[in-house]
Design a protein around this motif. Structure first.
Motif, PDB file in Angstrom:
ATOM      1  N   GLU A  99       0.834  -1.201   0.000  1.00 25.85           N
ATOM      2  CA  GLU A  99       0.000   0.000   0.000  1.00 25.85           C
ATOM      3  C   GLU A  99       0.866   1.248   0.000  1.00 25.85           C
ATOM      4  OE1 GLU A  99      -2.777  -0.006   3.171  1.00 25.85           O
ATOM      5  OE2 GLU A  99      -3.900  -1.742   2.424  1.00 25.85           O
ATOM      6  N   SER A 100       0.362   2.297  -0.640  1.00 25.88           N
ATOM      7  CA  SER A 100       1.076   3.578  -0.683  1.00 25.88           C
ATOM      8  C   SER A 100       0.952   4.290   0.662  1.00 25.88           C
ATOM      9  CB  SER A 100       0.521   4.471  -1.784  1.00 25.88           C
ATOM     10  OG  SER A 100       0.760   3.914  -3.051  1.00 25.88           O
ATOM     11  N   ARG A 101       1.956   5.056   0.974  1.00 20.79           N
ATOM     12  CA  ARG A 101       1.954   5.891   2.170  1.00 20.79           C
ATOM     13  C   ARG A 101       2.448   7.275   1.772  1.00 20.79           C
ATOM     14  NH1 ARG A 101       4.045   3.882   8.063  1.00 20.79           N
ATOM     15  NH2 ARG A 101       3.841   5.839   9.198  1.00 20.79           N
ATOM     16  N   THR A 102       1.953   8.334   2.418  1.00 22.04           N
ATOM     17  CA  THR A 102       2.323   9.692   2.033  1.00 22.04           C
ATOM     18  C   THR A 102       3.162  10.365   3.112  1.00 22.04           C
ATOM     19  OG1 THR A 102       0.326  10.671   2.988  1.00 22.04           O
ATOM     20  CG2 THR A 102       0.226   9.969   0.679  1.00 22.04           C
ATOM     21  N   PHE A 103       3.950  11.324   2.698  1.00 20.50           N
ATOM     22  CA  PHE A 103       4.634  12.238   3.603  1.00 20.50           C
ATOM     23  C   PHE A 103       4.815  13.553   2.869  1.00 20.50           C
ATOM     24  CE2 PHE A 103       8.089  10.310   1.217  1.00 20.50           C
ATOM     25  CZ  PHE A 103       8.939  11.370   0.956  1.00 20.50           C
ATOM     26  N   GLU A 104       5.080  14.601   3.618  1.00 21.47           N
ATOM     27  CA  GLU A 104       5.270  15.918   3.013  1.00 21.47           C
ATOM     28  C   GLU A 104       6.619  16.475   3.423  1.00 21.47           C
ATOM     29  OE1 GLU A 104       3.079  20.311   2.674  1.00 21.47           O
ATOM     30  OE2 GLU A 104       2.026  18.596   3.538  1.00 21.47           O
ATOM     31  N   THR A 105       7.392  16.860   2.443  1.00 23.15           N
ATOM     32  CA  THR A 105       8.679  17.475   2.745  1.00 23.15           C
ATOM     33  C   THR A 105       8.464  18.838   3.388  1.00 23.15           C
ATOM     34  OG1 THR A 105       8.743  18.322   0.474  1.00 23.15           O
ATOM     35  CG2 THR A 105       9.964  16.290   0.927  1.00 23.15           C
ATOM     36  N   LEU A 106       9.447  19.248   4.164  1.00 24.56           N
ATOM     37  CA  LEU A 106       9.367  20.554   4.806  1.00 24.56           C
ATOM     38  C   LEU A 106       9.540  21.655   3.773  1.00 24.56           C
ATOM     39  CD1 LEU A 106      11.631  19.964   7.937  1.00 24.56           C
ATOM     40  CD2 LEU A 106       9.155  19.748   7.767  1.00 24.56           C
ATOM     41  N   ASN A 107       8.945  22.787   4.081  1.00 16.19           N
ATOM     42  CA  ASN A 107       9.289  23.981   3.323  1.00 16.19           C
ATOM     43  C   ASN A 107      10.619  24.505   3.826  1.00 16.19           C
ATOM     44  OD1 ASN A 107       7.104  24.201   1.603  1.00 16.19           O
ATOM     45  ND2 ASN A 107       5.878  25.314   3.094  1.00 16.19           N
ATOM     46  N   PHE A 108      11.411  25.106   2.964  1.00 18.39           N
ATOM     47  CA  PHE A 108      12.594  25.781   3.480  1.00 18.39           C
ATOM     48  C   PHE A 108      12.192  27.075   4.159  1.00 18.39           C
ATOM     49  CE2 PHE A 108      12.327  28.003  -0.585  1.00 18.39           C
ATOM     50  CZ  PHE A 108      12.823  29.274  -0.320  1.00 18.39           C
ATOM     51  N   ILE A 109      10.922  27.469   3.954  1.00 17.93           N
ATOM     52  CA  ILE A 109      10.368  28.603   4.680  1.00 17.93           C
ATOM     53  C   ILE A 109       9.279  28.065   5.606  1.00 17.93           C
ATOM     54  CG2 ILE A 109       8.874  29.094   2.687  1.00 17.93           C
ATOM     55  CD1 ILE A 109      10.093  31.633   5.316  1.00 17.93           C
ATOM     56  N   LEU A 110       9.414  28.321   6.902  1.00 15.17           N
ATOM     57  CA  LEU A 110       8.520  27.750   7.903  1.00 15.17           C
ATOM     58  C   LEU A 110       7.674  28.833   8.565  1.00 15.17           C
ATOM     59  CD1 LEU A 110      11.036  25.374   9.725  1.00 15.17           C
ATOM     60  CD2 LEU A 110       9.635  24.880   7.732  1.00 15.17           C
ATOM     61  N   SER A 111       6.383  28.584   8.691  1.00 11.51           N
ATOM     62  CA  SER A 111       5.513  29.400   9.545  1.00 11.51           C
ATOM     63  C   SER A 111       5.560  28.782  10.937  1.00 11.51           C
ATOM     64  CB  SER A 111       4.077  29.399   9.014  1.00 11.51           C
ATOM     65  OG  SER A 111       4.023  29.884   7.697  1.00 11.51           O
ATOM     66  N   LYS A 112       5.959  29.536  11.945  1.00 14.62           N
ATOM     67  CA  LYS A 112       6.221  28.939  13.246  1.00 14.62           C
ATOM     68  C   LYS A 112       5.169  29.264  14.304  1.00 14.62           C
ATOM     69  CE  LYS A 112      10.450  28.444  14.599  1.00 14.62           C
ATOM     70  NZ  LYS A 112      11.841  28.706  15.029  1.00 14.62           N
ATOM     71  N   GLU A 113       4.752  30.528  14.381  1.00 13.86           N
ATOM     72  CA  GLU A 113       3.843  30.876  15.477  1.00 13.86           C
ATOM     73  C   GLU A 113       3.221  32.237  15.219  1.00 13.86           C
ATOM     74  OE1 GLU A 113       3.783  30.304  20.261  1.00 13.86           O
ATOM     75  OE2 GLU A 113       5.666  30.899  19.343  1.00 13.86           O
ATOM     76  N   ILE A 114       2.014  32.435  15.757  1.00 14.76           N
ATOM     77  CA  ILE A 114       1.331  33.730  15.684  1.00 14.76           C
ATOM     78  C   ILE A 114       0.773  34.034  17.067  1.00 14.76           C
ATOM     79  CG2 ILE A 114      -0.564  35.040  14.681  1.00 14.76           C
ATOM     80  CD1 ILE A 114      -0.276  33.362  12.164  1.00 14.76           C
ATOM     81  N   LEU A 115       1.047  35.240  17.557  1.00 11.34           N
ATOM     82  CA  LEU A 115       0.507  35.709  18.833  1.00 11.34           C
ATOM     83  C   LEU A 115      -0.375  36.922  18.536  1.00 11.34           C
ATOM     84  CD1 LEU A 115       3.770  35.527  20.983  1.00 11.34           C
ATOM     85  CD2 LEU A 115       1.954  33.814  20.814  1.00 11.34           C
ATOM     86  N   PRO A 116      -1.698  36.733  18.494  1.00 13.02           N
ATOM     87  CA  PRO A 116      -2.579  37.834  18.088  1.00 13.02           C
ATOM     88  C   PRO A 116      -2.841  38.838  19.189  1.00 13.02           C
ATOM     89  CG  PRO A 116      -3.865  35.860  18.510  1.00 13.02           C
ATOM     90  CD  PRO A 116      -2.419  35.469  18.671  1.00 13.02           C
ATOM     91  N   GLY A 117      -2.954  40.118  18.782  1.00 16.28           N
ATOM     92  CA  GLY A 117      -3.427  41.177  19.650  1.00 16.28           C
ATOM     93  C   GLY A 117      -4.827  41.595  19.225  1.00 16.28           C
ATOM     94  N   PHE A 118      -5.130  42.884  19.346  1.00 15.74           N
ATOM     95  CA  PHE A 118      -6.451  43.410  18.989  1.00 15.74           C
ATOM     96  C   PHE A 118      -6.473  43.831  17.515  1.00 15.74           C
ATOM     97  CE2 PHE A 118      -5.780  43.912  23.483  1.00 15.74           C
ATOM     98  CZ  PHE A 118      -6.976  43.540  24.061  1.00 15.74           C
ATOM     99  N   HIS A 119      -5.561  44.722  17.170  1.00 12.62           N
ATOM    100  CA  HIS A 119      -5.377  45.117  15.767  1.00 12.62           C
ATOM    101  C   HIS A 119      -4.023  44.635  15.255  1.00 12.62           C
ATOM    102  CE1 HIS A 119      -8.880  47.696  16.091  1.00 12.62           C
ATOM    103  NE2 HIS A 119      -8.358  48.309  17.134  1.00 12.62           N
ATOM    104  N   THR A 120      -3.364  43.764  16.020  1.00 16.58           N
ATOM    105  CA  THR A 120      -1.985  43.385  15.722  1.00 16.58           C
ATOM    106  C   THR A 120      -1.806  41.874  15.808  1.00 16.58           C
ATOM    107  OG1 THR A 120      -1.277  43.496  18.038  1.00 16.58           O
ATOM    108  CG2 THR A 120      -1.138  45.530  16.740  1.00 16.58           C
ATOM    109  N   ALA A 121      -0.638  41.441  15.397  1.00 17.01           N
ATOM    110  CA  ALA A 121      -0.216  40.052  15.631  1.00 17.01           C
ATOM    111  C   ALA A 121       1.300  40.005  15.553  1.00 17.01           C
ATOM    112  CB  ALA A 121      -0.838  39.102  14.614  1.00 17.01           C
ATOM    113  N   TYR A 122       1.908  39.277  16.477  1.00 18.98           N
ATOM    114  CA  TYR A 122       3.331  38.945  16.370  1.00 18.98           C
ATOM    115  C   TYR A 122       3.433  37.676  15.531  1.00 18.98           C
ATOM    116  CZ  TYR A 122       4.575  42.252  20.081  1.00 18.98           C
ATOM    117  OH  TYR A 122       4.781  43.390  20.831  1.00 18.98           O
ATOM    118  N   MET A 123       4.214  37.735  14.475  1.00 14.37           N
ATOM    119  CA  MET A 123       4.372  36.593  13.578  1.00 14.37           C
ATOM    120  C   MET A 123       5.823  36.124  13.604  1.00 14.37           C
ATOM    121  SD  MET A 123       2.067  37.591  10.268  1.00 14.37           S
ATOM    122  CE  MET A 123       0.307  37.889  10.433  1.00 14.37           C
TER     123      MET A 123
END
Length: 611
Positions: free
Chosen positions: A220-244
C-alpha cells in the motif's frame, strides 16, 4: 549319584539342541535402506536409497512407494520406479503427483524372486502453493526540505524466491516501477530507502514492492510531506496586531533574497492578498525572524504564513489561522487622558546646580546646569502612568516569546521585559509560553505599573503604536522635563505642579493608584513621585554641561543597547529625585526596578474607534 547328574545334563543338552533347531533365523537375501526425500516442492520430491546386500537374487524392480498413512505399500499403487533396476548400491527416483502442503510417508523397495523387500519409512511435507505475498512501509522518517527516509519490509514472500525488492515513489499517487525507484541490496527482507532531490513543501507517495517469477507485488502507498525551506512557526494575536514568527530553514537551489509574512481573511494568502510585510532583503536570510503587524480588525479570523523568495520564485510556509482579540486595548484609558504639550523653548536644568548635590553620579554639585532647549513639535503625554492592568494586557499578547530565565521573561540576547513575580503590589503570572497568563494583583489594577524593564516599556510602545496606528513612544528627557514644568503654562514650580511636594508627590511605603495627588499645569499627575518615568534617552552624565551656551533642538541621546537609560520624576521612596530638574538613571535595559514605570507619549492621536 554321578549317573543321575550325567543323565540330567545329557537330557538338558538334547532339549536345547532341539529348541535351537526349531527357532533357526533365516536372513533376508536383499537389504535396502531409505536415505532421504529431497528437493521437496509443492507437488514433487526426490527419493534416494541404497541396496546394501543382495545374495545373488535377480532384481526386477527398484523404486519408492508413498502414502499419507505411516506404512505405505506397493500394492497401494503410489509408486515411482527406477528406469533400470540395480542389483546393489545407491539409487534415486523422482516422485510426482504429490499434493501441496501435505505430510507423506515414503520408503524404498526392491522386487526380486517374486518378493518385495522394503526399506525404512521417512516422512516429509510438501510445500504450500505459492501466493503473491505482501510488503509494507513501516515508517517514513528523517523528513527535511529535500530528503526523507522510508522503512519497508517484506512481510510474506508467498513461498516465492525474491528476485528484487525496494521502494518506488512519486507525487501523483500509487507509484510503480515506472516512477522513481530505490532498490534494496540483495538478500534480506527489509531495508531503509534514502530518498533525495525531493521538492520542498511537496506531498510524496511512497510504496514498497518485490519481484518474483510470478511478477511484481506492490504494498500500500503511504504519504509524507517534505518541509518547506520557509517555515511558519507561530502567531501571537493582539487586537489590531499580531506577532508573527517564521524561519528560513535553509537556502534551496539558490540564496534566499527576501523573507517576510503575508496575511488575509482567506486561506493560503499570497503576496497579492490583503497584507504583507518584508522582514529582510539582504545579507544571510537563513534563520528565524519575526514581525509585529498592525491594521487588523478586532475579533476577526485571519490566515497568515511566512514567505521567502529565491531565483526559483516565491515559496510559502504553512497556512496558520488566528483570531484577533476583542475588548479594551488599554483598560481604563480614554483619549482625554492624553494631554497636549505644545512646542516651545525652555530653560532645562537646575538653577541651583552649583549649590545642590546631584543624586548622580557621585552625589556632587554642578551636574545639571541650565541650558536652552527648543522642542519643535507638539506631542501628547498621558496624564497617568501606565497601570498594572494595562501592562499585563500587553504582556499577555507579547508572551515573553523568547523564553524565560529564572523568574524573568527576556528576549535574546538576554534583555528582560519584567520581573514576572511582579512584587507584592504589581502582577503575577502562571503557565508557559505561548499561554503565559499575567494578572494584575488584586486591588492593584489601577496602581502605577512597576517591575517592568526599560526594554519592556520600549516594546510596549512598539506594540501600542501598531495597535493604534499612530506613533507611541517614551518621552525624551527634554520632552519629559518640559511637560513636568507645565509646558507653555509653567508657573516655575520646583515640583511638577507645586512648590510643596506633599501636594503632588506620592511618598509612601508603596506606590499608589494613579492620579491620587494634584495635577500640574497641563493636567499631568504623578510627575514628581509615585513611580519614576523611563525616558527614551540613553543616559549621558555630561549632556547638560556640554549643552551650556547653546540652543539644543529636540534633544535626544540615541539608544545604546544595554546602556544606562534616563529615569525622571522621583518615586514613592525617592523624594530627592522629585524636583522637575533632577535626573536619574537605571543601570541598563534589563533593570526591572521596583520603583520604575512609564507613561505614554503619542505624536498624534488615534481614531477613538481603535481603542
Amino acid at each position: 549319584m554321578n549317573k543321575i547328574i550325567k543323565t540330567i545334563v545329557l537330557a538338558v543338552s538334547a532339549f536345547a539342541a532341539a529348541a535351537c533347531a526349531a527357532d533357526k533365523i533365516t536372513e533376508s537375501p536383499i537389504q535396502v535402506s531409505t536415505n532421504d526425500f529431497s528437493k521437496v516442492s509443492q507437488t514433487m520430491a526426490e527419493g534416494s536409497g541404497y541396496i546394501t546386500m543382495n545374495n545373488g537374487l535377480a532384481v526386477s524392480e527398484v523404486g519408492f512407494c508413498w502414502s499419507t498413512e505411516p506404512a505405505p505399500e506397493v500394492a497401494e499403487g503410489l509408486c515411482a520406479v527406477l528406469d533400470e533396476p540395480v542389483d546393489r548400491g545407491a539409487f534415486s527416483v523422482g516422485i510426482t503427483g504429490l499434493k501441496p502442503a501435505t505430510q507423506y510417508y515414503g520408503r524404498s523397495y526392491v522386487k526380486a524372486g517374486g518378493q518385495i523387500y522394503y526399506g525404512n519409512v521417512i516422512s516429509f511435507i510438501t510445500k504450500a502453493l505459492p501466493t503473491d505475498g505482501w510488503c509494507v512501509i513501516d515508517a517514513t522518517k528523517d523528513i527535511s526540505v529535500t530528503t526523507a527516509s522510508a522503512v519497508m519490509q517484506i512481510a510474506d514472500d508467498g513461498n516465492n524466491e525474491i528476485l528484487e525488492y525496494g521502494i518506488c515513489y512519486n507525487t501523483e499517487g500509487d507509484p510503480t516501477l515506472d516512477d522513481n525507484v530505490v532498490k534494496a541490496p540483495a538478500g534480506g527482507a527489509g531495508f531503509t530507502a534514502k530518498l533525495s532531490d525531493l521538492q520542498q513543501g511537496t506531498t510524496y507517495y511512497v510504496r514498497p514492492y518485490f519481484i518474483t517469477s510470478r511478477g511484481v507485488v506492490y504494498g500500500e502507498s503511504r504519504t509524507f510531506e517534505t518541509l518547506n525551506f520557509i517555515l511558519s512557526k507561530e502567531i501571537l494575536p493582539g487586537f489590531h496586531t499580531a506577532y508573527m514568527f517564521g524561519e528560513v530553514y535553509m537556502d534551496v537551489g539558490s540564496p534566499t533574497t527576501e523573507r517576510g509574512f503575508v496575511w488575509g481573511k482567506e486561506e493560503n494568502p499570497t503576496l497579492e492578498s490583503e497584507g504583507h510585510i518584508v522582514s529582510g532583503k539582504s545579507g544571510n536570510l537563513v534563520g528565524s525572524y519575526w514581525n509585529l503587524i498592525g491594521g487588523l480588525e478586532k475579533g476577526t479570523v485571519y490566515h497568515a504564513r511566512s514567505y521567502a523568495v529565491n531565483e526559483s520564485g516565491v515559496f510559502y510556509g504553512t497556512d496558520m489561522e488566528f483570531t484577533t482579540l476583542t475588548g479594551d486595548i488599554l483598560p481604563g484609558f480614554t483619549l482625554d487622558q492624553m494631554k497636549l504639550v505644545e512646542a516651545g523653548t525652555f530653560e532645562m536644568g537646575n538653577p541651583n546646580t552649583d549649590n545642590e548635590i546631584s543624586p548622580l553620579p557621585g552625589k556632587e554639585t554642578g551636574w545639571e546646569p541650565v541650558h536652552t532647549v527648543t522642542l519643535t513639535k507638539d506631542y501628547y503625554l498621558s496624564c497617568y502612568h501606565v497601570t498594572n492592568e494595562q501592562l499585563v494586557t500587553f504582556f499577555n499578547i507579547y508572551q515573553g516569546y523568547w523564553g524565560t530565565h529564572g523568574n524573568r521573561s527576556w528576549e535574546s540576547p538576554g534583555i528582560y521585559i519584567c520581573n514576572t513575580n511582579g512584587g507584592s503590589w504589581s502582577f503575577t503570572y502562571s503557565g508557559t509560553h505561548p499561554n503565559i497568563k499575567y494578572v494584575a494583583r488584586s486591588a492593584y489594577a489601577r496602581h502605577a505599573a512597576q517591575n517592568v524593564t526599560w526594554f519592556g516599556a520600549y516594546k510596549f510602545m512598539e506594540w501600542l503604536s501598531a495597535e493604534l496606528g499612530v506613533t507611541c513612544r517614551l518621552a525624551t528627557e527634554a520632552e519629559w522635563e518640559y511637560a513636568a514644568r507645565g509646558g507653555k503654562y509653567s508657573h516655575g514650580y520646583k515640583y511638577s505642579g507645586s512648590d510643596d511636594y506633599t501636594e503632588v508627590a506620592v511618598i509612601a511605603k508603596t506606590n499608589a493608584p494613579v492620579g491620587t495627588k494634584a495635577p500640574n499645569e497641563l493636567g499631568l499627575y504623578d510627575m514628581s513621585g509615585n513611580n519614576f518615568d523611563y525616558c527614551l534617552d540613553n543616559f549621558d552624565q555630561n549632556l547638560y554641561k556640554n549643552s551650556v551656551g547653546t540652543v539644543s533642538v529636540d534633544t535626544l541621546v540615541p539608544r545604546v543597547v544595554q546602556g544606562p537609560k534616563v529615569i525622571r520624576g522621583g518615586s514613592y521612596k525617592h523624594l530627592n529625585y522629585s524636583a522637575v530638574y533632577t535626573r536619574g538613571r537605571c543601570s541598563n535595559e534589563q533593570d526591572a526596578g521596583a520603583h520604575s514605570g512609564f507613561r505614554i507619549l503619542m505624536e498624534s492621536l488615534p481614531d477613538e474607534s481603535k481603542l
